[in-house]
Design a protein around this motif. Structure first.
Motif, mmCIF file in Angstrom:
data_model
loop_
_atom_site.group_PDB
_atom_site.id
_atom_site.type_symbol
_atom_site.label_atom_id
_atom_site.label_comp_id
_atom_site.label_asym_id
_atom_site.label_seq_id
_atom_site.Cartn_x
_atom_site.Cartn_y
_atom_site.Cartn_z
ATOM 1 N N GLN A 174 0.828 -1.209 0.000
ATOM 2 C CA GLN A 174 0.000 0.000 0.000
ATOM 3 C C GLN A 174 0.860 1.256 0.000
ATOM 4 O O GLN A 174 0.559 2.227 -0.683
ATOM 5 N N ALA A 194 4.022 1.361 -1.125
ATOM 6 C CA ALA A 194 4.747 1.391 -2.393
ATOM 7 C C ALA A 194 3.856 1.929 -3.512
ATOM 8 O O ALA A 194 4.323 2.669 -4.389
ATOM 9 N N GLY A 195 2.585 1.573 -3.482
ATOM 10 C CA GLY A 195 1.663 2.044 -4.508
ATOM 11 C C GLY A 195 1.578 3.567 -4.525
ATOM 12 O O GLY A 195 1.697 4.203 -5.576
ATOM 13 N N LEU A 255 3.714 5.679 -3.068
ATOM 14 C CA LEU A 255 5.040 6.254 -3.264
ATOM 15 C C LEU A 255 5.430 6.252 -4.742
ATOM 16 O O LEU A 255 6.054 7.191 -5.241
ATOM 17 N N SER A 256 5.050 5.199 -5.456
ATOM 18 C CA SER A 256 5.458 5.123 -6.858
ATOM 19 C C SER A 256 4.526 5.921 -7.760
ATOM 20 O O SER A 256 4.813 6.158 -8.914
ATOM 21 N N TYR A 257 3.386 6.334 -7.237
ATOM 22 C CA TYR A 257 2.401 6.999 -8.084
ATOM 23 C C TYR A 257 2.624 8.506 -8.173
ATOM 24 O O TYR A 257 2.542 9.100 -9.233
ATOM 25 N N TYR A 258 2.900 9.131 -7.048
ATOM 26 C CA TYR A 258 2.951 10.595 -7.039
ATOM 27 C C TYR A 258 4.332 11.110 -7.399
ATOM 28 O O TYR A 258 5.330 10.735 -6.778
ATOM 29 N N SER A 259 4.358 11.971 -8.395
ATOM 30 C CA SER A 259 5.666 12.478 -8.803
ATOM 31 C C SER A 259 6.220 13.457 -7.787
ATOM 32 O O SER A 259 7.395 13.781 -7.816
ATOM 33 N N SER A 309 4.513 14.719 -15.343
ATOM 34 C CA SER A 309 3.306 14.956 -16.120
ATOM 35 C C SER A 309 2.131 14.465 -15.302
ATOM 36 O O SER A 309 2.201 13.380 -14.781
#
Ligand code: SF4
Ligand code: SF4
Ligand code: FES
Ligand code: FES
Lengths: 156, 915
Positions: free
Chosen positions: A58, A60-61, A63-67, A122
């Motif tokens: 949860q 990691a999801g 953390l990896s999503y938001y730039s 982006s």
């Protein structure tokens, strides 16, 4: 050094520890960690998950999503150039090239003396006044290549 | 409501999606990401449709129906779109990765024969392959990032081990921290519990069972029932070349609804274990001699005849298996009653839920779950007492987690901070053995605050006054001193339980395996009766039976005190019926319970013993005594799949057929009788247990000539009013039948006690708190509780013979971190646990799941001899042993004290606690 780091991490986590019946807020916690440490070290991911009572996946999801969230330390100033549709249509690429030329570093790299790190993203959600450049927490719209030098002057 | 799909009028319910409405009407729409097990999502866009009066092509799987809507799911535009979508999926596949089956089929169906985009013009999927899970692999190349796996883990299993990682084109599923931690070993480093839900949901084969990858897709399917825990999950066993290669939980399985756990889903490979017994073994001194089935059967008949002749019927006993089928259990009991002429028959329910049987009999008059698992859908509150369903009954655990996510309040009463306890709205973390004090205090609050269901009490129960008198002395404050649970939490729990409208209670061995276990069950029943939480949907007292057929073994009369269907042995009507049907009188004298058998053996009164599929020498408490008893018996026959610890004591060992190799029925924890069906042949020559009984019986002059287990069931139905309507024809409908089934027209009983109780009215039985048989003392300062963990099953005979061993290969002692620090112990250090009875060596780990001063360990590995530590203390009325409370001390040991043999075993351990 390490202990100072530890304290800052602990403080950040403590401020976000969920108090029932509140649900854990992963995004807020990661932003707090980043505010304290400058980035979110992946090695601390399990500890963050544990404090929040959620799983590694949860965290990691999110953390990896938001730039906005970084897993590497950056230089003193982080320049992010938007490459989304609107910015691309309004010549954002030219702005990016101008920035790279000015600070002499490619996307993903850091300048000497750790003054600037350049990244692309982006979309910044600023499409109405694209192209967009974000330096640290400040957002600049309708940027044209000729403004780049003056803009970056402000960041030491 | 009505709508039109492709020119046809279709009826749908409001809330249905177009996809579902079409499906119900038999119109299939191409799809990848939709699943009826999961909430609508709409990521693959293959199910697009056109709606008159609306522009665009919405996904039919996320668009709700409206009355009179006109929908088209075929047509040129849609076909073109689908073609392009599939082409885009294919374009993402890395060069040379080989398109997976389902995608290839879809490509064929959509007429995509080539990809127009040149390689390198766009991003392809990262090449990520994770085979760190022992049972399945993930291959990103075949994945389409539909997130069905992630949704399955969240919505069905509730473990949240998966996430969609990254965003945009590079998004892909990953377990745990994914590439942030270790991408190729993401599953191994995550909290995944290997339930297999994600694998089942994956539409592309990106997640795939290793057995299927290695041995190929199954070529035929056999519907059967899992043989591990009491949930009774329905499975489709996939067979190829005479071997099982896959077990898939069935969507129409009434108890599991398409879900399963690691053990049932992947833990069946013991069936092909190299050390399975295949020929009868006769003891010759310290060696085994392989003998023929003929001589083995002759020997059993001879010895039993000899012993019966010399010492009378009471010198013989049988302990049958709650893992075996109903038919086999009935036959063993029949053998003892008709051929030998004694009631010395028991089954392993003795050591787990016998206290439930006694406690529920005394109060409600029937000892089985009052409600069904489907009641979890309508319960307004769930209370879990002394049970750890996410590990011991994982499918029930997932269902409880689902309910809790829907907002149903959850109360957990347990000394350990289990997964459910952490989620719960209220966790009452009581001291082991203090259940009755806590439950009575809840009763106290109910009485005091007027939360009793007076109408129900008057109409349906008797004895409330006694109970009120007893609980009036049990204030929460007083209970706090005994249980350690703050008084205000007890009050809160009572209020929630009493006022929810429908409180569902389930309990496990944390209630029963105590010195006063049946009192704990009674105290629970009292609470349910007092608040009218019984006989209505979403309520009830529901024991979580541990083994696949522990319910059935007792139902079938493998009890020294009851005949089938808990009929009393001295019922004259039954006696006549029994004589007519079996031709032999029904012995009326009560037989011995298992612990009595040990005493009788040691005293020399018990000469012959037949034990079926039950490893008493590893799993019973106070093993020294059990082993002593086994040594004393003149003739010990043991029937098992493997040379178990018990079999090692036998004079004759008979190999058994596994559940995949025979026909029969199991009865699950909601009283549901379900078929198991033979999927593959047993190793050469092995007779199913029922045939063994028939053969021995024939040799002893009482012919049994059943051609198929169904004929045994027919006989059971004739003898037992409760099963009168049960037959294989009816069971072959997939839902099985929930007893009581009094007639052939009767649908079965999902909800018991709706109108009346078996005895008319239910009876309150006032019980007072009594301390456990053992308490911590100066010499033995810790309280040890034993139990199961998710990965293994009881004595571990099966699970230790599968790849589950890759995950967990030792028992572990859990200790509170503060105690660890005080004793200066490190994680994984091997310690000696000493009780007044014996000692065991175990690796210790710090765990916040246990209270200060308490310890927990599982008992799945014979090497850890955990049961040596336990006492013979048992519940008074049922003799259910006190597995949950033993006083022990923990000592560090020197490395050189370790036996080198053990050292090897212990060094290889890797712990993996589910946290
Ligand atoms: S692994 Fe399967 S279920 Fe998961 S996202 Fe990929 S294709 Fe979908
Ligand atoms: S196997 Fe079960 S627990 Fe593991 S990731 Fe898949 S759904 Fe989640
Ligand atoms: S595309 Fe750059 S701000 Fe939206
Ligand atoms: S099935 Fe509807 S979008 Fe995938």
């Amino acid at each position: 050094m390490r202990t100072q780091y530890g304290t800052r991490l602990a403080e950040a986590l403590e401020s976000c520890r969920p108090v029932p019946p509140d649900k854990p807020n992963i995004l807020k916690t990661l932003l707090a960690v980043q505010a304290g440490l400058g980035y979110v070290p992946t090695s601390d991911l399990p500890q963050i998950a544990q404090v929040l009572g959620v799983t590694d996946a949860q965290v990691a999801g999110v953390l990896s999503y938001y730039s906005d969230l970084r897993t590497q330390p950056s230089s003193r100033h982080l320049i992010r150039v938007c490459r989304g549709e609107s910015c691309t249509a309004n010549h954002g690429l030219r702005v990016l090239l101008a920035i790279q030329d000015h600070v002499c570093v490619a996307v993903g790299g850091s300048t000497q003396a750790e003054r600037f790190t350049v990244e692309q993203m982006s979309c910044a959600g600023n499409c109405a006044v694209s192209p967009t450049v974000i330096v640290d927490d400040e957002m600049y719209g309708r940027v044209v290549p000729s403004q780049v030098a003056a803009l970056l002057e402000r960041y030491e | 409501m009505n709508l039109t799909i492709n020119g046809r009028t279709v009826t749908a319910e409001s809330g249905d999606t177009i996809f579902l409405a079409a499906l119900k009407a038999g119109i299939s729409i191409p799809s990848l990401c939709v699943s009826h097990q999961l909430a609508p999502f709409g990521s693959c866009r293959l199910c697009i449709c056109e709606i008159d009066g609306q522009s665009g092509t919405p996904a039919s799987c996320t668009t709700p129906v409206r009355p009179d809507m006109v929908v088209h799911t075929e047509g040129d535009r849609l076909r073109r779109h689908r073609h392009n979508i599939v082409e885009l999926y294919l374009s993402e596949q890395p060069e040379g990765s080989g398109t997976s089956g389902p995608l290839r089929e879809l490509a064929l169906a959509c007429g995509v024969d080539r990809v127009r985009y040149p390689a390198g013009a766009h991003s392809t999927r990262a090449s990520v392959r994770d085979d760190s899970n022992p049972f399945f692999i993930f291959d990103n190349a075949a994945c389409i990032s539909c997130a069905r796996c992630v949704r399955a883990c969240d919505e069905i299993q509730g473990t949240h081990a998966l996430t969609m990682f990254g965003r945009g084109f590079s998004v892909r599923p990953t377990a745990g921290g994914g590439s942030l931690i270790s991408e190729t070993a993401a599953f191994a480093t995550s909290n995944c519990v290997s339930c297999g839900a994600c694998v089942k949901e994956c539409p592309t084969g990106a997640l795939m069972e290793k057995t299927v990858l290695e041995q190929g897709m199954p070529t035929s399917i056999v519907r059967t029932t899992c043989a591990y825990c009491g949930v009774g999950c329905a499975f489709d066993a996939g067979v190829r070349d005479g071997r099982v290669v896959q077990m898939i939980p069935a969507d129409d399985g009434p108890s599991n609804r398409g879900h399963a756990c690691m053990k049932g889903r992947f833990g069946w490979t013991y069936n092909n274990a190299p050390d399975r017994l295949s020929v009868p073994l006769l003891r010759r001194g310290n060696d085994w001699e392989e003998i023929s089935w003929e001589s083995a059967l002759d020997l059993v008949a001879q010895e039993f005849t000899r012993i019966k002749g010399a010492f009378g019927p009471d010198a013989l006993a049988t302990i049958s298996s709650s893992r075996g089928t109903n038919e086999e259990n009935y036959l063993f009991a029949k053998f003892m009653r008709c051929v030998i002429g004694t009631n010395h028959i028991d089954n392993c329910a003795r050591v787990c839920h016998s206290a439930t049987v006694t406690g529920m009999m005394d109060t409600l008059g029937a000892s089985a779950a009052t409600n069904s698992l489907q009641d979890l859908d309508v319960a307004q509150l769930i209370m879990v007492v002394g049970a750890n369903p996410t590990e011991s009954h994982p499918v029930v655990g997932s269902r409880i987690k689902q309910a809790h996510r829907r907002g149903v309040p959850l109360i957990v009463i347990d000394p350990r901070r289990t997964e459910l306890a952490r989620l719960a709205d209220l966790h009452l973390q009581l001291r082991p053995g203090s259940n009755v004090a806590l439950l009575n205090a809840m009763g106290h609050v109910l009485v005091k605050e007027g939360l009793l269901d007076r109408a129900f009490l008057a109409a349906r129960t008797e004895g409330i006054e006694d109970w009120i008198k007893t609980v009036s002395d049990c204030s929460p404050k007083a209970a706090e001193a005994i249980t350690g649970v703050p008084a205000h939490l007890i009050g809160q729990a009572a209020r929630l339980y009493g006022s929810s409208g429908a409180s569902y209670c389930c309990h496990g061995l944390g209630v029963t395996e105590h010195r006063w276990g049946s009192h704990g069950v009674i105290a629970l029943c009292n609470l349910a009766l007092a608040t009218g939480n019984i006989g209505r949907p979403g309520t009830g007292i529901n024991p979580l039976r541990g083994q696949n057929n522990v319910q059935g073994a007792s139902d079938m009369g493998c009890l020294p005190t009851f005949f089938t269907g808990y009929q009393s042995l001295d019922d004259p009507k039954l006696a006549t019926l029994h004589q007519t049907i079996t031709g032999r009188p029904l012995p009326t004298k009560r037989g011995m319970k298992t612990p009595d058998m040990w005493d009788a053996a040691i005293a020399g009164r018990l000469k012959g013993l037949w034990i079926i599929g039950y490893d008493v020498a590893q799993t019973d408490p106070n093993l020294k005594k059990v082993r002593e008893a086994l040594k004393q018996v003149e003739f010990l026959v043991v029937q098992d799949l493997f040379l178990s610890e018990t079999a090692k004591h036998a004079h004759l060992v008979l190999p058994g057929a596994s559940f995949l190799e025979r026909d029969g029925t199991f009865t699950n924890l909601e009283r549901r009788i379900q078929r198991i069906r033979k999927a593959v042949d047993p190793p050469q020559g092995i007779l199913p247990d029922w045939r063994v009984v028939c053969e021995v019986s024939n040799r002893m002059g009482y012919p049994m000539s059943y051609r198929h287990p169904s004929e045994i069931m027919d006989e059971i139905a004739r003898l037992t009013p409760m099963f009168a309507g049960v037959s294989y024809d009816r069971l072959d409908q997939h839902t099985g039948l929930q007893w009581p089934v009094p007639t052939v027209m009767h649908e079965g009983t999902t909800l018991m006690h709706q109108e009346t109780f078996p005895k008319g009215k239910a009876r309150f039985v006032a019980v007072e708190y009594l301390p456990p048989g053992e308490a911590a003392s100066k010499d033995y300062p810790f309280v040890l509780t034993t139990g199961r963990i998710l990965q293994h099953y009881n004595c571990g005979a099966q699970t230790r013979r599968t790849d589950i061993l890759e995950l967990v290969d030792t028992d572990v002692l859990e200790m509170h971190p503060a105690d660890m620090e005080r004793l200066q112990l490190r994680d994984d250090e091997i310690v000696r646990v000493v009780s007044a009875r014996g000692e065991a060596l175990l690796p210790v780990v710090g765990s916040e799941r246990v209270l200060l001063g308490h310890l927990f360990t599982s008992f799945h590995f014979p090497a850890s001899t955990v049961n040596d530590l336990l006492s013979s203390s048992a519940d008074d009325s049922s003799q259910c042993p006190e597995y949950k409370v033993s006083a022990v001390r923990v000592e560090p040991i020197e490395r050189d004290e370790l036996d080198p043999e053990d050292e090897v075993e212990l060094r290889h351990m890797r712990r993996q606690l589910i946290t």
